[in-house]
Motif scaffolding. Sequence first.
Motif, PDB file in Angstrom:
ATOM      1  N   GLU A  22      44.586  58.924   3.365  1.00  0.00           N
ATOM      2  CA  GLU A  22      45.624  59.805   2.816  1.00  0.00           C
ATOM      3  C   GLU A  22      46.760  59.014   2.158  1.00  0.00           C
ATOM      4  OE1 GLU A  22      43.284  61.902   5.874  1.00  0.00           O
ATOM      5  OE2 GLU A  22      44.276  59.952   5.837  1.00  0.00           O
ATOM      6  N   TRP A  23      46.948  57.768   2.570  1.00  0.00           N
ATOM      7  CA  TRP A  23      48.002  56.917   2.008  1.00  0.00           C
ATOM      8  C   TRP A  23      47.543  56.157   0.765  1.00  0.00           C
ATOM      9  CZ3 TRP A  23      52.363  58.145   4.241  1.00  0.00           C
ATOM     10  CH2 TRP A  23      52.454  58.370   5.614  1.00  0.00           C
ATOM     11  N   ASN A  24      46.265  55.911   0.627  1.00  0.00           N
ATOM     12  CA  ASN A  24      45.719  54.990  -0.382  1.00  0.00           C
ATOM     13  C   ASN A  24      46.104  55.347  -1.814  1.00  0.00           C
ATOM     14  OD1 ASN A  24      42.433  54.407   1.166  1.00  0.00           O
ATOM     15  ND2 ASN A  24      44.461  53.810   1.829  1.00  0.00           N
ATOM     16  N   ASN A  25      46.356  54.286  -2.603  1.00  0.00           N
ATOM     17  CA  ASN A  25      46.601  54.385  -4.043  1.00  0.00           C
ATOM     18  C   ASN A  25      47.781  55.285  -4.403  1.00  0.00           C
ATOM     19  OD1 ASN A  25      44.376  52.669  -4.606  1.00  0.00           O
ATOM     20  ND2 ASN A  25      43.014  54.406  -4.250  1.00  0.00           N
ATOM     21  N   LYS A  26      48.800  55.169  -3.608  1.00  0.00           N
ATOM     22  CA  LYS A  26      50.040  55.897  -3.857  1.00  0.00           C
ATOM     23  C   LYS A  26      51.190  54.894  -3.858  1.00  0.00           C
ATOM     24  CE  LYS A  26      48.084  60.079  -1.919  1.00  0.00           C
ATOM     25  NZ  LYS A  26      48.204  61.126  -0.900  1.00  0.00           N
ATOM     26  N   ALA A  27      52.385  55.353  -4.128  1.00  0.00           N
ATOM     27  CA  ALA A  27      53.544  54.473  -4.197  1.00  0.00           C
ATOM     28  C   ALA A  27      54.535  54.796  -3.089  1.00  0.00           C
ATOM     29  CB  ALA A  27      54.230  54.612  -5.549  1.00  0.00           C
ATOM     30  N   ALA A  28      55.324  53.806  -2.700  1.00  0.00           N
ATOM     31  CA  ALA A  28      56.332  54.006  -1.654  1.00  0.00           C
ATOM     32  C   ALA A  28      57.602  53.239  -1.973  1.00  0.00           C
ATOM     33  CB  ALA A  28      55.797  53.556  -0.297  1.00  0.00           C
ATOM     34  N   GLY A  29      58.701  53.864  -1.622  1.00  0.00           N
ATOM     35  CA  GLY A  29      60.008  53.236  -1.686  1.00  0.00           C
ATOM     36  C   GLY A  29      60.678  53.400  -0.334  1.00  0.00           C
ATOM     37  N   PHE A  30      61.808  52.716  -0.152  1.00  0.00           N
ATOM     38  CA  PHE A  30      62.434  52.681   1.162  1.00  0.00           C
ATOM     39  C   PHE A  30      63.941  52.875   1.094  1.00  0.00           C
ATOM     40  CE2 PHE A  30      58.758  49.908   0.998  1.00  0.00           C
ATOM     41  CZ  PHE A  30      57.955  50.481   1.965  1.00  0.00           C
ATOM     42  N   VAL A  31      64.437  53.672   2.028  1.00  0.00           N
ATOM     43  CA  VAL A  31      65.863  53.824   2.282  1.00  0.00           C
ATOM     44  C   VAL A  31      66.030  53.482   3.752  1.00  0.00           C
ATOM     45  CG1 VAL A  31      67.813  55.414   2.375  1.00  0.00           C
ATOM     46  CG2 VAL A  31      66.108  55.638   0.542  1.00  0.00           C
ATOM     47  N   SER A  32      66.785  52.430   4.022  1.00  0.00           N
ATOM     48  CA  SER A  32      66.905  51.972   5.398  1.00  0.00           C
ATOM     49  C   SER A  32      68.363  51.918   5.819  1.00  0.00           C
ATOM     50  CB  SER A  32      66.260  50.583   5.544  1.00  0.00           C
ATOM     51  OG  SER A  32      66.867  49.659   4.654  1.00  0.00           O
ATOM     52  N   TYR A  33      68.551  51.921   7.127  1.00  0.00           N
ATOM     53  CA  TYR A  33      69.907  51.822   7.659  1.00  0.00           C
ATOM     54  C   TYR A  33      69.888  51.051   8.964  1.00  0.00           C
ATOM     55  CZ  TYR A  33      68.342  55.882  10.405  1.00  0.00           C
ATOM     56  OH  TYR A  33      67.631  56.730  11.222  1.00  0.00           O
ATOM     57  N   GLY A  34      70.978  50.332   9.194  1.00  0.00           N
ATOM     58  CA  GLY A  34      71.105  49.536  10.409  1.00  0.00           C
ATOM     59  C   GLY A  34      72.265  48.582  10.271  1.00  0.00           C
ATOM     60  N   SER A  35      72.407  47.696  11.238  1.00  0.00           N
ATOM     61  CA  SER A  35      73.544  46.779  11.229  1.00  0.00           C
ATOM     62  C   SER A  35      73.495  45.819  10.047  1.00  0.00           C
ATOM     63  CB  SER A  35      73.627  46.002  12.552  1.00  0.00           C
ATOM     64  OG  SER A  35      72.442  45.269  12.761  1.00  0.00           O
ATOM     65  N   PHE A  66      50.753  64.512  -1.239  1.00  0.00           N
ATOM     66  CA  PHE A  66      51.772  63.802  -2.024  1.00  0.00           C
ATOM     67  C   PHE A  66      51.182  62.667  -2.842  1.00  0.00           C
ATOM     68  CE2 PHE A  66      54.093  65.624   1.575  1.00  0.00           C
ATOM     69  CZ  PHE A  66      55.040  66.361   0.887  1.00  0.00           C
ATOM     70  N   ASP A  67      51.882  62.317  -3.909  1.00  0.00           N
ATOM     71  CA  ASP A  67      51.516  61.202  -4.781  1.00  0.00           C
ATOM     72  C   ASP A  67      52.298  59.941  -4.452  1.00  0.00           C
ATOM     73  OD1 ASP A  67      49.779  62.775  -6.622  1.00  0.00           O
ATOM     74  OD2 ASP A  67      51.667  63.826  -7.006  1.00  0.00           O
ATOM     75  N   GLY A  68      53.390  60.091  -3.735  1.00  0.00           N
ATOM     76  CA  GLY A  68      54.231  58.958  -3.383  1.00  0.00           C
ATOM     77  C   GLY A  68      55.183  59.334  -2.269  1.00  0.00           C
ATOM     78  N   TYR A  69      55.860  58.312  -1.754  1.00  0.00           N
ATOM     79  CA  TYR A  69      56.700  58.503  -0.568  1.00  0.00           C
ATOM     80  C   TYR A  69      57.982  57.684  -0.670  1.00  0.00           C
ATOM     81  CZ  TYR A  69      51.960  59.609   0.760  1.00  0.00           C
ATOM     82  OH  TYR A  69      50.694  60.116   0.756  1.00  0.00           O
ATOM     83  N   VAL A  70      59.039  58.223  -0.114  1.00  0.00           N
ATOM     84  CA  VAL A  70      60.260  57.467   0.136  1.00  0.00           C
ATOM     85  C   VAL A  70      60.473  57.548   1.642  1.00  0.00           C
ATOM     86  CG1 VAL A  70      62.750  57.307  -0.220  1.00  0.00           C
ATOM     87  CG2 VAL A  70      61.252  57.974  -2.129  1.00  0.00           C
ATOM     88  N   PHE A  71      60.349  56.411   2.298  1.00  0.00           N
ATOM     89  CA  PHE A  71      60.513  56.349   3.746  1.00  0.00           C
ATOM     90  C   PHE A  71      61.977  56.102   4.078  1.00  0.00           C
ATOM     91  CE2 PHE A  71      56.083  55.176   3.126  1.00  0.00           C
ATOM     92  CZ  PHE A  71      55.451  55.909   4.113  1.00  0.00           C
ATOM     93  N   VAL A  72      62.551  56.962   4.914  1.00  0.00           N
ATOM     94  CA  VAL A  72      63.907  56.769   5.431  1.00  0.00           C
ATOM     95  C   VAL A  72      63.733  56.221   6.838  1.00  0.00           C
ATOM     96  CG1 VAL A  72      66.063  57.887   6.096  1.00  0.00           C
ATOM     97  CG2 VAL A  72      64.844  58.627   4.023  1.00  0.00           C
ATOM     98  N   THR A  73      64.121  54.961   7.019  1.00  0.00           N
ATOM     99  CA  THR A  73      63.839  54.293   8.286  1.00  0.00           C
ATOM    100  C   THR A  73      65.069  53.643   8.894  1.00  0.00           C
ATOM    101  OG1 THR A  73      62.473  52.607   9.384  1.00  0.00           O
ATOM    102  CG2 THR A  73      63.130  52.150   7.115  1.00  0.00           C
TER     103      THR A  73
END
Length: 187
Positions: free
Chosen positions: A103-116, A75-82
């Motif tokens: 394997e993670w280096n020089n890539k992009a990440a975004g986040f979708v999170s859930y909780g109280s 992958f070139d990037g990630y969206v983490f659902v946490t």
Amino acid sequence: MTRIAIILGSTRPGRNGEAVAHWVHDIAKQRTDAEYELVDIADFKLPHLDEVAPPSLGQYTQPHTKAWAEKIASFDGYVFVTPEYNHSTSGALKNAIDFLYNEWNNKAAGFVSYGSVGGTRAVEHLRLVMGELQVADVRNQVALSLFTDFENFSEFHPAAHQEGAVTAVLDQVVAWSGALIQLRAAA
């Protein structure tokens, strides 16, 4: 074409994250700017860090680590659902991240999170981890509240504005993933 993983970061039975990750993936699949794949860390059955050498050396010996490394490297990037557990991300997601380095280096990440409180504290921790892994994390994020985006804290019904938040995250992750291509090629 740019490849983006939507990583489901919980392995808990009955996890809310499964519905969230599928929702994000459904939104992403309507786009034509990248190829999106849902990656469930539960499918890799990663034990608690059982490699002898540090991940930065890339000397993986375990079949599960090799399979995980191959998947993440594709992958070139990630969206983490946490989820947010006790003001942080899930132990399972942190463990999965810690298995690898290059394997993670020089890539992009975004986040979708859930909780109280929308999982925002989990994302704060993940942003620190991403920095150490040389991952460029994007500013936009999706913060889903157990009080307003879930019925009875378990049945996922996101507020209408949340789809726009997902789109903003995906826009930034795709843009940054493309911008980092030269760094990945030079590495």
